[in-house]
Design a protein around this motif. Structure first.
Motif, PDB file in Angstrom:
ATOM      1  N   GLY A 225       0.791  -1.217   0.000  1.00 34.58           N
ATOM      2  CA  GLY A 225       0.000   0.000   0.000  1.00 34.58           C
ATOM      3  C   GLY A 225       0.823   1.266   0.000  1.00 34.58           C
ATOM      4  O   GLY A 225       0.278   2.372  -0.068  1.00 34.58           O
ATOM      5  N   VAL A 226       2.159   1.123   0.089  1.00 32.22           N
ATOM      6  CA  VAL A 226       3.070   2.266   0.140  1.00 32.22           C
ATOM      7  C   VAL A 226       4.074   2.161  -1.004  1.00 32.22           C
ATOM      8  O   VAL A 226       4.558   1.066  -1.313  1.00 32.22           O
ATOM      9  N   VAL A 227       4.372   3.277  -1.646  1.00 37.83           N
ATOM     10  CA  VAL A 227       5.427   3.337  -2.653  1.00 37.83           C
ATOM     11  C   VAL A 227       6.400   4.440  -2.249  1.00 37.83           C
ATOM     12  O   VAL A 227       6.054   5.332  -1.480  1.00 37.83           O
ATOM     13  N   SER A 228       7.621   4.360  -2.773  1.00 36.74           N
ATOM     14  CA  SER A 228       8.642   5.315  -2.337  1.00 36.74           C
ATOM     15  C   SER A 228       9.502   5.789  -3.497  1.00 36.74           C
ATOM     16  O   SER A 228       9.993   4.984  -4.288  1.00 36.74           O
ATOM     17  N   LEU A 229       9.681   7.129  -3.567  1.00 35.56           N
ATOM     18  CA  LEU A 229      10.619   7.747  -4.501  1.00 35.56           C
ATOM     19  C   LEU A 229      11.729   8.412  -3.693  1.00 35.56           C
ATOM     20  O   LEU A 229      11.458   9.009  -2.652  1.00 35.56           O
ATOM     21  N   PRO A 230      12.975   8.367  -4.173  1.00 33.18           N
ATOM     22  CA  PRO A 230      14.072   9.002  -3.425  1.00 33.18           C
ATOM     23  C   PRO A 230      14.025  10.517  -3.520  1.00 33.18           C
ATOM     24  O   PRO A 230      13.483  11.089  -4.465  1.00 33.18           O
ATOM     25  N   HIS A 231      14.613  11.138  -2.542  1.00 37.54           N
ATOM     26  CA  HIS A 231      14.671  12.597  -2.446  1.00 37.54           C
ATOM     27  C   HIS A 231      15.808  13.161  -3.289  1.00 37.54           C
ATOM     28  O   HIS A 231      16.856  12.552  -3.424  1.00 37.54           O
ATOM     29  N   GLY A 232      15.596  14.336  -3.886  1.00 43.22           N
ATOM     30  CA  GLY A 232      16.690  15.105  -4.450  1.00 43.22           C
ATOM     31  C   GLY A 232      17.031  14.873  -5.901  1.00 43.22           C
ATOM     32  O   GLY A 232      18.111  15.263  -6.340  1.00 43.22           O
ATOM     33  N   TRP A 233      16.141  14.242  -6.675  1.00 44.98           N
ATOM     34  CA  TRP A 233      16.430  13.984  -8.080  1.00 44.98           C
ATOM     35  C   TRP A 233      15.667  14.957  -8.979  1.00 44.98           C
ATOM     36  O   TRP A 233      14.994  15.858  -8.504  1.00 44.98           O
ATOM     37  N   GLY A 234      15.782  14.747 -10.306  1.00 44.12           N
ATOM     38  CA  GLY A 234      15.153  15.626 -11.269  1.00 44.12           C
ATOM     39  C   GLY A 234      16.132  16.647 -11.811  1.00 44.12           C
ATOM     40  O   GLY A 234      15.826  17.833 -11.919  1.00 44.12           O
ATOM     41  N   HIS A 235      17.349  16.180 -12.168  1.00 42.11           N
ATOM     42  CA  HIS A 235      18.426  17.096 -12.564  1.00 42.11           C
ATOM     43  C   HIS A 235      18.442  17.432 -14.055  1.00 42.11           C
ATOM     44  O   HIS A 235      19.329  18.165 -14.499  1.00 42.11           O
ATOM     45  N   ASP A 236      17.509  16.887 -14.815  1.00 42.28           N
ATOM     46  CA  ASP A 236      17.538  17.126 -16.259  1.00 42.28           C
ATOM     47  C   ASP A 236      16.703  18.333 -16.661  1.00 42.28           C
ATOM     48  O   ASP A 236      16.328  18.471 -17.819  1.00 42.28           O
ATOM     49  N   ARG A 237      16.440  19.229 -15.741  1.00 41.75           N
ATOM     50  CA  ARG A 237      15.638  20.414 -16.035  1.00 41.75           C
ATOM     51  C   ARG A 237      16.514  21.504 -16.650  1.00 41.75           C
ATOM     52  O   ARG A 237      17.720  21.542 -16.435  1.00 41.75           O
ATOM     53  N   PRO A 238      15.899  22.411 -17.393  1.00 40.12           N
ATOM     54  CA  PRO A 238      16.663  23.528 -17.970  1.00 40.12           C
ATOM     55  C   PRO A 238      17.349  24.345 -16.879  1.00 40.12           C
ATOM     56  O   PRO A 238      16.764  24.622 -15.834  1.00 40.12           O
TER      57      PRO A 238
END
Length: 246
Positions: free
Chosen positions: A184-197
């Motif tokens: 019932g729980v899912v997890s994404l790591p903190h601090g990513w998404g570096h491909d932004r302009p």
């Protein structure tokens, strides 16, 4: 920032702010550090026969200065009337009923709804570590953890690309099934998404990942503390459908 706010105040406040700017500029970083050291508990007002702690004293002792045994500060620093740590404040006890209702309400949500939480890994405690080639090596770490039973129920397989959708946004990320997370729980790591302009980190951009902030609901607030509620965002997860090649 404080100076900028003061400059919008009265003439007297503006004058004080400008005087402070001039003083700091005259002192420079070393001068300000020296004042901080001398004004502290081990500085010029201490009982040190050598005049107390200062920048000159630190520079004269490259191997460090022994300030003696740690001095106890409890219970003096406690602001409670009893001078004891209150483990169960009345306001928190009063909030238990609301917390219990959260679980009741969650049970009434659609069966495909999951609770999203964040996580950190040893080699990516902070986002700057993603820009280190040595730390960026190895298996991909920006993955969505999901319990294997939840994956089976949704027809999802380990390593598949999935779409995670919340009220405010959606991201596409690789799925990693594991029994180390609660169903019932899912997890994404903190601090990513570096491909932004505009991101100027070469190594990190090559391993951009997705940002959990794109899923965080700005309308969810913890009632007791008033803080933004970053954990427990309600999401759905579905497989990414790949269009057939014509």
């Amino acid at each position: 920032a404080m100076t900028a706010r003061l400059r919008r105040g009265t003439a007297e406040e503006v004058a004080k702010a400008r005087a402070g700017d001039a003083t700091r500029a005259a002192l420079g970083p070393r001068g300000m550090l020296n004042i901080g050291l001398r004004a502290g508990p081990y500085g010029a007002s201490s009982d040190d026969a050598n005049g107390g702690l200062s920048l000159a004293a630190l520079e004269a002792a490259p191997h460090g200065i022994d300030l003696g045994a740690l001095a106890p500060c409890l219970p003096d620093r406690l602001r409670t009337e009893s001078k004891r740590i209150v483990l169960a404040p009345a306001m928190m006890l009063a909030d238990i009923a609301r917390l219990e209702q959260v679980w009741v309400d969650a049970a009434r949500e659609p069966a495909d709804t999951l609770s999203l939480i964040g996580r950190r890994s040893l080699r990516s405690n902070n986002s700057w570590m993603h820009n280190s080639e040595r730390l960026a090596r190895g298996a991909r770490r920006c993955t969505l953890y999901m319990h294997s039973s939840d994956a089976v129920a949704r027809g999802l397989t380990d390593g598949a690309m999935v779409s995670v959708v919340s009220r405010v946004g959606d991201v596409v990320v690789e799925l990693e099934t594991t029994d180390d997370i609660m169903p019932g729980v899912v997890s994404l790591p903190h601090g990513w998404g570096h491909d932004r302009p505009g991101v100027q980190m070469r190594v990190a951009r090559a391993h951009g990942g997705v940002s959990i902030n794109d899923l965080t609901d700005d309308q969810r607030v913890d009632d007791l503390s008033g803080n933004a509620a970053f954990s427990g965002t309600r999401v759905t997860v579905v497989a990414v459908r790949v269009a057939p090649v014509a």
